[in-house]
Structures are given as structure tokens and as C-alpha cells.
Design an enzyme around this catalytic site. Structure first.
Site, PDB file in Angstrom:
ATOM      1  N   CYS A 113       0.809  -1.223   0.000  1.00 16.87           N
ATOM      2  CA  CYS A 113       0.000   0.000   0.000  1.00 16.87           C
ATOM      3  C   CYS A 113       0.844   1.275   0.000  1.00 16.87           C
ATOM      4  O   CYS A 113       0.326   2.363  -0.218  1.00 16.87           O
ATOM      5  CB  CYS A 113      -0.956  -0.005   1.182  1.00 16.87           C
ATOM      6  N   HIS A 253      -3.134   7.055   2.833  1.00 11.02           N
ATOM      7  CA  HIS A 253      -3.531   5.804   2.196  1.00 11.02           C
ATOM      8  C   HIS A 253      -4.918   5.445   2.721  1.00 11.02           C
ATOM      9  O   HIS A 253      -5.144   5.394   3.928  1.00 11.02           O
ATOM     10  CB  HIS A 253      -2.526   4.700   2.524  1.00 11.02           C
ATOM     11  N   ASN A 283     -10.025  -0.172   0.163  1.00  8.45           N
ATOM     12  CA  ASN A 283      -8.563  -0.062   0.169  1.00  8.45           C
ATOM     13  C   ASN A 283      -8.029  -0.563  -1.180  1.00  8.45           C
ATOM     14  O   ASN A 283      -8.091  -1.757  -1.462  1.00  8.45           O
ATOM     15  CB  ASN A 283      -8.019  -0.900   1.329  1.00  8.45           C
TER      16      ASN A 283
HETATM   17  C1  LIG Z   1     -10.008  -5.729   9.846  1.00  6.31           C
HETATM   18  C2  LIG Z   1     -10.655  -4.826  10.896  1.00  6.31           C
HETATM   19  C3  LIG Z   1     -11.702  -3.939  10.221  1.00  6.31           C
HETATM   20  C4  LIG Z   1     -11.350  -5.688  11.933  1.00  6.31           C
HETATM   21  O1  LIG Z   1     -11.936  -4.861  12.897  1.00  6.31           O
HETATM   22  P1  LIG Z   1     -11.730  -5.172  14.414  1.00  6.31           P
HETATM   23  O2  LIG Z   1     -12.465  -4.149  15.151  1.00  6.31           O
HETATM   24  O3  LIG Z   1     -10.260  -5.301  14.653  1.00  6.31           O
HETATM   25  O4  LIG Z   1     -12.471  -6.539  14.539  1.00  6.31           O
HETATM   26  P2  LIG Z   1     -11.913  -7.925  15.091  1.00  6.31           P
HETATM   27  O5  LIG Z   1     -10.980  -8.508  14.104  1.00  6.31           O
HETATM   28  O6  LIG Z   1     -11.421  -7.709  16.493  1.00  6.31           O
HETATM   29  O7  LIG Z   1     -13.231  -8.750  15.112  1.00  6.31           O
HETATM   30  C5  LIG Z   1     -14.313  -8.426  15.981  1.00  6.31           C
HETATM   31  C6  LIG Z   1     -15.422  -9.412  15.739  1.00  6.31           C
HETATM   32  O8  LIG Z   1     -16.022  -9.184  14.452  1.00  6.31           O
HETATM   33  C7  LIG Z   1     -15.991 -10.378  13.677  1.00  6.31           C
HETATM   34  N1  LIG Z   1     -15.818 -10.064  12.267  1.00  6.31           N
HETATM   35  C8  LIG Z   1     -14.675  -9.985  11.569  1.00  6.31           C
HETATM   36  N2  LIG Z   1     -14.935  -9.661  10.310  1.00  6.31           N
HETATM   37  C9  LIG Z   1     -16.260  -9.505  10.203  1.00  6.31           C
HETATM   38  C10 LIG Z   1     -17.131  -9.166   9.153  1.00  6.31           C
HETATM   39  N3  LIG Z   1     -16.681  -8.891   7.925  1.00  6.31           N
HETATM   40  N4  LIG Z   1     -18.441  -9.089   9.410  1.00  6.31           N
HETATM   41  C11 LIG Z   1     -18.932  -9.333  10.615  1.00  6.31           C
HETATM   42  N5  LIG Z   1     -18.161  -9.676  11.668  1.00  6.31           N
HETATM   43  C12 LIG Z   1     -16.840  -9.763  11.465  1.00  6.31           C
HETATM   44  C13 LIG Z   1     -14.832 -11.167  14.235  1.00  6.31           C
HETATM   45  O9  LIG Z   1     -14.975 -12.530  13.955  1.00  6.31           O
HETATM   46  C14 LIG Z   1     -14.939 -10.861  15.707  1.00  6.31           C
HETATM   47  O10 LIG Z   1     -15.954 -11.645  16.254  1.00  6.31           O
HETATM   48  P3  LIG Z   1     -15.791 -12.294  17.731  1.00  6.31           P
HETATM   49  O11 LIG Z   1     -15.663 -11.109  18.637  1.00  6.31           O
HETATM   50  O12 LIG Z   1     -17.014 -13.071  17.860  1.00  6.31           O
HETATM   51  O13 LIG Z   1     -14.527 -13.093  17.635  1.00  6.31           O
HETATM   52  C15 LIG Z   1      -9.599  -3.939  11.604  1.00  6.31           C
HETATM   53  O14 LIG Z   1      -8.738  -4.745  12.393  1.00  6.31           O
HETATM   54  C16 LIG Z   1      -8.760  -3.162  10.652  1.00  6.31           C
HETATM   55  O15 LIG Z   1      -9.254  -2.280   9.987  1.00  6.31           O
HETATM   56  N6  LIG Z   1      -7.448  -3.444  10.575  1.00  6.31           N
HETATM   57  C17 LIG Z   1      -6.552  -2.794   9.663  1.00  6.31           C
HETATM   58  C18 LIG Z   1      -6.659  -3.459   8.337  1.00  6.31           C
HETATM   59  C19 LIG Z   1      -6.022  -2.665   7.242  1.00  6.31           C
HETATM   60  O16 LIG Z   1      -6.341  -1.526   7.053  1.00  6.31           O
HETATM   61  N7  LIG Z   1      -5.132  -3.309   6.510  1.00  6.31           N
HETATM   62  C20 LIG Z   1      -4.465  -2.736   5.412  1.00  6.31           C
HETATM   63  C21 LIG Z   1      -3.415  -1.799   5.879  1.00  6.31           C
HETATM   64  S1  LIG Z   1      -2.565  -1.145   4.528  1.00  6.31           S
END
Ligand SMILES: CC(C)(COP(=O)(O)OP(=O)(O)OC[C@H]1O[C@@H](n2cnc3c(N)ncnc32)[C@H](O)[C@@H]1OP(=O)(O)O)[C@@H](O)C(=O)NCCC(=O)NCCS
Length: 326
Positions: A113, A253, A283
């Protein structure tokens, strides 16, 4: 010393729109969750016949047109991408051929990215040193081809697109003021594509293990992303004796709304100092900053003399910033 000045921008988003409601039918997710956790409402998906080089060429043609530059005037083509048409040759070579940029050296930059900022920083060195006169820098991705569409943790985040800029070595105040690049390879496993490279060559068992698809530890990526985007933004401002108050428009980004809001808060920026289109694009990795820049440019949001800050973070980990006087 001459500066690398952006004299044209262009972008391309594939026609097909994939909304959160469409994703509800594909994996166990819902629009409320995706919107609340990421701010993303829809993303574009390339048609089967569209390759990364096609997206790149579409964006590049628009940038060349705005720059009133013929392809043969370009002496450097750098493409930031992690979804090239082939492992090799580089997508930049394919773009060079399709455009007819017959006088250009061409190569890809693999910085996920951060690909566009890395490519821009590289081109800037060539332009400032006199090794290049006019360069084409592109960020282009067809991430939809390396997404595991059965993994709700990742498939909701990404989209396809391309953005391009034409840069010219010019005297004067306008252009790239400074660039700042960093990486920390110890984090490589938090965001990567396991196969099929030399480590895991193509195999049936590799497909069964879903190795060709992007993997991500979302929570951990989130924390380092916010910190790194903030740190490198401050580094760029400090290097130019500026503060966040001097920034007319930050182009972070477009990873996800919560990351962007956290960076905005730490930098103490107003809403109108940060450009956001992650809601409509998702993204798009290396494409996200030049795509956003072109949108803002064509919307008339950029004024001569404005201070723009490009701020990127991605797999590797890589991160970097570029401060630009428009
Ligand atoms: C991926 C992201 C959105 C997940 O959000 P989060 O708040 O961290 O969520 P978690 O991974 O802790 O998951 C929370 C819950 O939601 C659930 N969940 C995950 N994806 C889901 C989806 N698409 N829909 C519904 N529920 C979902 C998980 O299973 C978890 O459930 P549980 O509590 O029963 O285990 C977040 O971590 C993020 O944005 N990370 C950065 C990613 C990024 O930008 N990457 C590229 C960088 S260049």
C-alpha cells in the site's frame, strides 16, 4: 536544484460496483458491521478482461492528457503494484508498451500500500538529479484477484483501481518538497500473500491451503499503521519547518475510516484538511493516494501553492510520506 512537479493526474475505477449488501450474500457479514468498523460502503471490481496494466494505462492516459505530454516524451515509468499482470515482466513494461512510451525505462516497485509513495520518491530522485525529465508514476491494483472471497476478515476491505501522475523536472517553488521512506521487515507475516512465489511454488496442495490469497492480522496492522502514518507525517513536516496547520490537504492511504480518523486526531487536523474516499473505493493499496489526488484535482479542490501531504502504510511493513507544494 530542479523539483519534481506534478503536471498531470489521472485515475481509473472499474465499472463494477460491489456494495456491502452484495457482500452480505457472499460471506457472514452485514452492512452495519462493515460501515462501523471500516467506513467502507462500496468498492470497484475489475472486469474479467481487465488487468492491472489496463487500469494503469487508463489512468496514465488521462494524466498524460492533462499534462499535455506525449508518451514518447516520458523517460521513466514506475508502477507501484503488488498485483502485476505477471510475476514478471514488470507491469511497468506492459504499460510502457501499451502507451507507446518508447523512450522510457520502466520498472515496478513492490511496497504494497506504500507503492505509490515509494514510486514517487524514486522518480523524484531521478528528476532532481537530472537523470529524468518527465516521469510517469502509477499506482495500480487488481486486489480482487488475490482476495479470499470466503474470508470475511479481509474480503470486505479491498477494491480495484489505478491512479497516475506525470512529473516534470522544473525550477521553482512547486513540486515535491521532500520524501521519507521506511520499512520494518520483521512485520512481514502480518500482511502478505503466501503463494505462489519461490517460497511456495504453484501446487494443488497450495491451492487447497489457499496460499495464493492475501492474509492479514487486522488488529495488529491497525495499531502499527496509525503510529507509522502519524510518525512519518510529522517527520515530513519537521523536515520542511512546517506543522500540521500548514497542510492544506492530507492524502492518507485509504485503508479504513477508523485508521484515517485516528491519524487525523493525532495530527489535530480539521475535517477539511484530509481527503477521504475510502467509503466509495475501499482499500486499493498502491492506487489509493493517486486515485484520491486525481479526484480532488478534477473536483477543483487543489489550488496553486497548496501544501499536500501524501502519507502511506502497507505490507512489509513499509511506510512513507511525501510533502508537495501544488
Ligand atoms: C479488519 C478490521 C476492520 C477488523 O476490525 P476489528 O475491530 O479489529 O475486529 P476484530 O478482528 O477484532 O473482530 C471483531 C469481531 O467481528 C468479527 N468479524 C470480523 N470480520 C467480520 C465481518 N466482515 N463481518 C462481521 N463480523 C466480522 C470477528 O470474527 C470478531 O468476532 P468475535 O468477537 O465473535 O470473535 C480492523 O482490524 C482493521 O481495519 N485493521 C486494519 C486493516 C487494514 O487496514 N489493513 C491494510 C493496511 S494497509
Amino acid at each position: 536544484m530542479k523539483k519534481a512537479r506534478i503536471i498531470g493526474t489521472g485515475s481509473y475505477r472499474p465499472e463494477k460496483v460491489l456494495t456491502n449488501f452484495d457482500l452480505e450474500k457472499m460471506v457472514d457479514t452485514n452492512n452495519e458491521w462493515i460501515t462501523a468498523r471500516t467506513g467502507i460502503k462500496e468498492r470497484r471490481i475489475a472486469a474479467d478482461h481487465e488487468m492491472t496494466s489496463d487500469l494503469a494505462v487508463n489512468a496514465a492516459r488521462k494524466a498524460l492528457e492533462m499534462a499535455e505530454t506525449k508518451p514518447e516524451e516520458i523517460d521513466l515509468v514506475i508502477v507501484g503494484t503488488i498485483t502485476g499482470d505477471y510475476p514478471w515482466p514488470s507491469t511497468a513494461c506492459l504499460v510502457q508498451d501499451k502507451l507507446g512510451a518508447v523512450n522510457a525505462a520502466a520498472w515496478d516497485v513492490s511496497a504494497a500500500c506504500s507503492g505509490f509513495v515509494y514510486a514517487l520518491a524514486s522518480a523524484t530522485q531521478y528528476l532532481e538529479s537530472g537523470h529524468s525529465k518527465k516521469a510517469l508514476v502509477i499506482g495500480a491494483e487488481v486486489l480482487s484477484r488475490i482476495i479470499d472471497w470466503e474470508d470475511r476478515n479481509t474480503c470486505i476491505l479491498f477494491g480495484d483501481g489505478a491512479g497516475a501522475v506525470v512529473l516534470e523536472a522544473q525550477e521553482g517553488e512547486q513540486g515535491v518538497l521532500s520524501t521519507h521512506l521506511h520499512s520494518d521487515g520483521s512485520y512481514w507475516e502480518l500482511l502478505y500473500q503466501p503463494g505462489f512465489g519461490a517460497r511456495h511454488p504453484a501446487s494443488v496442495s497450495g491451492i487447497e491451503q489457499r496460499l495464493p490469497f492475501l492474509r492479514m492480522a487486522g488488529n495488529e496492522v491497525f495499531k502499527v499503521a496509525v503510529r507509522s502514518l502519524y510518525d512519518v507525517a510529522i517527520e515530513a513536516l519537521d523536515a520542511n519547518q512546517m506543522t500540521a496547520k500548514d497542510v492544506d490537504l492530507l492524502f492518507p492511504h485509504q485503508a479504513n475510516r477508523r485508521i484515517l480518523d485516528a491519524v487525523k486526531k493525532r495530527l489535530k487536523l480539521n475535517d477539511d484538511q484530509m481527503y477521504v474516499n475510502v467509503d466509495m473505493c475501499g482499500n486499493t493499496s498502491g492506487a489509493s493516494i493517486p486515485l484520491a489526488l486525481d479526484e480532488a484535482n478534477r473536483n477543483g479542490q487543489l489550488n496553486e501553492g497548496d501544501v499536500l501531504l501524501f502519507d502511506a502504510f502497507g505490507g512489509g511493513f513499509t511506510w512513507g510520506a511525501a510533502l508537495v507544494r501544488w
